[in-house]
Design a protein around this motif. Structure first.
Motif, mmCIF file in Angstrom:
data_model
loop_
_atom_site.group_PDB
_atom_site.id
_atom_site.type_symbol
_atom_site.label_atom_id
_atom_site.label_comp_id
_atom_site.label_asym_id
_atom_site.label_seq_id
_atom_site.Cartn_x
_atom_site.Cartn_y
_atom_site.Cartn_z
ATOM 1 N N ARG A 141 0.854 -1.185 0.000
ATOM 2 C CA ARG A 141 0.000 0.000 0.000
ATOM 3 C C ARG A 141 0.891 1.237 0.000
ATOM 4 N NH1 ARG A 141 -2.130 1.005 6.179
ATOM 5 N NH2 ARG A 141 -0.072 1.436 7.050
ATOM 6 N N MET A 142 0.292 2.350 -0.361
ATOM 7 C CA MET A 142 0.909 3.661 -0.151
ATOM 8 C C MET A 142 0.042 4.345 0.896
ATOM 9 S SD MET A 142 2.278 4.770 -3.990
ATOM 10 C CE MET A 142 0.968 5.887 -4.230
ATOM 11 N N ALA A 143 0.689 5.100 1.776
ATOM 12 C CA ALA A 143 -0.070 5.704 2.865
ATOM 13 C C ALA A 143 0.575 6.997 3.321
ATOM 14 C CB ALA A 143 -0.160 4.729 4.043
ATOM 15 N N ALA A 144 -0.276 7.919 3.777
ATOM 16 C CA ALA A 144 0.217 9.175 4.341
ATOM 17 C C ALA A 144 1.087 8.874 5.563
ATOM 18 C CB ALA A 144 -0.958 10.070 4.717
ATOM 19 N N SER A 145 0.705 7.877 6.356
ATOM 20 C CA SER A 145 1.462 7.534 7.553
ATOM 21 C C SER A 145 2.820 6.900 7.231
ATOM 22 C CB SER A 145 0.649 6.574 8.431
ATOM 23 O OG SER A 145 0.371 5.383 7.715
ATOM 24 N N SER A 146 3.029 6.549 5.972
ATOM 25 C CA SER A 146 4.311 5.989 5.515
ATOM 26 C C SER A 146 5.083 7.013 4.685
ATOM 27 C CB SER A 146 4.072 4.727 4.690
ATOM 28 O OG SER A 146 3.439 3.749 5.457
ATOM 29 N N ASN A 147 4.869 8.284 5.009
ATOM 30 C CA ASN A 147 5.550 9.377 4.290
ATOM 31 C C ASN A 147 5.267 9.353 2.795
ATOM 32 O OD1 ASN A 147 6.920 10.423 6.649
ATOM 33 N ND2 ASN A 147 8.115 8.526 6.565
ATOM 34 N N ASP A 148 4.035 8.971 2.425
ATOM 35 C CA ASP A 148 3.614 8.885 1.024
ATOM 36 C C ASP A 148 4.466 7.888 0.247
ATOM 37 O OD1 ASP A 148 1.622 10.826 1.480
ATOM 38 O OD2 ASP A 148 3.079 12.431 1.135
ATOM 39 N N ARG A 149 5.008 6.934 0.935
ATOM 40 C CA ARG A 149 5.822 5.875 0.336
ATOM 41 C C ARG A 149 5.071 4.548 0.482
ATOM 42 N NH1 ARG A 149 8.573 9.348 -2.156
ATOM 43 N NH2 ARG A 149 10.367 10.317 -1.214
ATOM 44 N N MET A 150 5.769 3.477 0.166
ATOM 45 C CA MET A 150 5.150 2.156 0.180
ATOM 46 C C MET A 150 5.521 1.391 1.439
ATOM 47 S SD MET A 150 5.937 1.423 -3.782
ATOM 48 C CE MET A 150 5.451 2.652 -4.998
ATOM 49 N N ASP A 151 4.570 0.576 1.905
ATOM 50 C CA ASP A 151 4.862 -0.364 2.969
ATOM 51 C C ASP A 151 4.072 -1.642 2.728
ATOM 52 O OD1 ASP A 151 2.364 -0.415 4.539
ATOM 53 O OD2 ASP A 151 2.900 1.578 5.227
ATOM 54 N N ASP A 152 4.592 -2.737 3.263
ATOM 55 C CA ASP A 152 3.884 -4.005 3.139
ATOM 56 C C ASP A 152 2.848 -4.094 4.248
ATOM 57 O OD1 ASP A 152 5.964 -4.209 5.012
ATOM 58 O OD2 ASP A 152 6.252 -6.339 4.641
ATOM 59 N N GLU A 153 1.782 -4.810 3.950
ATOM 60 C CA GLU A 153 0.632 -4.828 4.851
ATOM 61 C C GLU A 153 -0.047 -6.183 4.731
ATOM 62 O OE1 GLU A 153 -1.677 -3.821 7.661
ATOM 63 O OE2 GLU A 153 -0.461 -2.163 6.949
ATOM 64 N N LEU A 154 -0.832 -6.537 5.753
ATOM 65 C CA LEU A 154 -1.635 -7.757 5.708
ATOM 66 C C LEU A 154 -2.682 -7.608 4.604
ATOM 67 C CD1 LEU A 154 -2.182 -8.208 9.545
ATOM 68 C CD2 LEU A 154 -0.531 -9.413 8.090
ATOM 69 N N CYS A 155 -2.755 -8.562 3.710
ATOM 70 C CA CYS A 155 -3.642 -8.459 2.541
ATOM 71 C C CYS A 155 -5.124 -8.428 2.899
ATOM 72 C CB CYS A 155 -3.376 -9.619 1.578
ATOM 73 S SG CYS A 155 -1.689 -9.686 0.948
ATOM 74 N N ASP A 156 -5.476 -8.940 4.086
ATOM 75 C CA ASP A 156 -6.885 -8.980 4.485
ATOM 76 C C ASP A 156 -7.379 -7.664 5.080
ATOM 77 O OD1 ASP A 156 -7.215 -11.579 3.605
ATOM 78 O OD2 ASP A 156 -6.713 -12.449 5.553
ATOM 79 N N ASN A 157 -6.469 -6.738 5.379
ATOM 80 C CA ASN A 157 -6.887 -5.441 5.917
ATOM 81 C C ASN A 157 -7.667 -4.672 4.853
ATOM 82 O OD1 ASN A 157 -5.658 -6.002 8.312
ATOM 83 N ND2 ASN A 157 -3.931 -4.626 8.010
ATOM 84 N N ASP A 158 -8.676 -3.939 5.286
ATOM 85 C CA ASP A 158 -9.489 -3.148 4.359
ATOM 86 C C ASP A 158 -8.877 -1.772 4.164
ATOM 87 O OD1 ASP A 158 -11.295 -5.183 3.994
ATOM 88 O OD2 ASP A 158 -12.777 -4.405 5.410
ATOM 89 N N GLN A 159 -8.672 -1.428 2.902
ATOM 90 C CA GLN A 159 -8.121 -0.129 2.522
ATOM 91 C C GLN A 159 -8.728 0.270 1.177
ATOM 92 O OE1 GLN A 159 -4.201 0.535 3.645
ATOM 93 N NE2 GLN A 159 -4.034 -1.376 4.720
ATOM 94 N N LEU A 160 -8.588 1.538 0.832
ATOM 95 C CA LEU A 160 -8.939 1.962 -0.515
ATOM 96 C C LEU A 160 -7.914 1.362 -1.468
ATOM 97 C CD1 LEU A 160 -9.678 5.740 0.151
ATOM 98 C CD2 LEU A 160 -11.332 3.853 0.010
ATOM 99 N N ALA A 161 -8.109 1.536 -2.764
ATOM 100 C CA ALA A 161 -7.130 1.060 -3.745
ATOM 101 C C ALA A 161 -7.052 2.040 -4.896
ATOM 102 C CB ALA A 161 -7.511 -0.321 -4.267
ATOM 103 N N PHE A 162 -5.866 2.150 -5.474
ATOM 104 C CA PHE A 162 -5.679 2.942 -6.684
ATOM 105 C C PHE A 162 -6.071 2.089 -7.888
ATOM 106 C CE2 PHE A 162 -2.562 4.920 -3.836
ATOM 107 C CZ PHE A 162 -2.857 6.266 -4.017
ATOM 108 N N CYS A 163 -6.899 2.653 -8.756
ATOM 109 C CA CYS A 163 -7.304 1.973 -9.990
ATOM 110 C C CYS A 163 -6.853 2.814 -11.180
ATOM 111 C CB CYS A 163 -8.817 1.812 -10.056
ATOM 112 S SG CYS A 163 -9.548 0.947 -8.648
ATOM 113 N N VAL A 164 -6.608 2.147 -12.301
ATOM 114 C CA VAL A 164 -6.175 2.826 -13.513
ATOM 115 C C VAL A 164 -6.889 2.206 -14.710
ATOM 116 C CG1 VAL A 164 -4.168 1.300 -13.844
ATOM 117 C CG2 VAL A 164 -4.138 3.604 -14.833
#
Length: 178
Positions: A141-164
């Motif tokens: 995921r990318m997250a504001a809490s990760s300084n707008d960078r990437m971090d690995d996360e549990l795949c089952d957690n609910d988050q928004l997603a970027f679509c293209v």
């Protein structure tokens, strides 16, 4: 789809070259691209981006992007990543959103959709990727809490997603004068 795109580019290039060889007029190729409502145009890539309207697990987010006519996005450059960050910040300054990268197949071997055959573009936050106890964090995921960078996360957690998705582009040859 790839062959249609290549054929279109070859046809346009051939028309432009023929026009310039004729020496009679100057021409310019114009490209106009647009996106469906709620999608944002990234001009340089001729692609449209948006966030899913609600949070999902990584797999469900991937399906949701497909249901919206696109696919989950994975940035291929710093410019594209920054565009995606700005898009997310407009929706929520504390955003958290999946991207199409994971190491589900082989732990520590990260793969990003659309980047097969090359080193994936990953800009990790400090200390990432990591593991959470004995639980593997296989999705990115990318997250504001990760300084707008990437971090690995549990795949089952609910988050928004970027679509293209591809933008709808029209090409025209405009004569500028004799």
């Amino acid at each position: 789809m790839y062959l249609i795109r290549v054929f279109g580019i070859v046809a346009i290039t051939t028309a432009i070259n023929a026009e310039f060889r004729s020496g009679s007029c100057h021409s310019r190729l114009s490209i106009l691209c647009s996106c469906p409502p709620e999608w944002q145009l990234h001009v340089w890539g001729k692609e449209c981006y948006r966030l899913t309207p609600s949070s999902h697990s990584w797999d469900d987010a991937k399906t949701t992007c497909q249901d919206m006519g696109g696919k989950m996005a994975a940035p291929r450059s710093l410019e594209e990543m920054n565009f995606m960050v700005e898009l997310a910040k407009k929706a929520n300054t504390l955003y958290r959103a999946w991207i199409a990268c994971n190491d589900k197949d082989v732990e520590g071997t990260w793969e990003c959709d659309g980047q097969e055959g090359s080193e994936p573009f990953l800009v990790w936050d400090n200390g990432e990727p990591n593991s959470f106890g004995n639980v593997e964090q296989d999705c990115v995921r990318m997250a504001a809490s990760s300084n707008d960078r990437m971090d690995d996360e549990l795949c089952d957690n609910d988050q928004l997603a970027f679509c293209v998705r591809e933008a709808a582009c029209t090409y025209s040859l405009t004569q500028l004068g004799h």
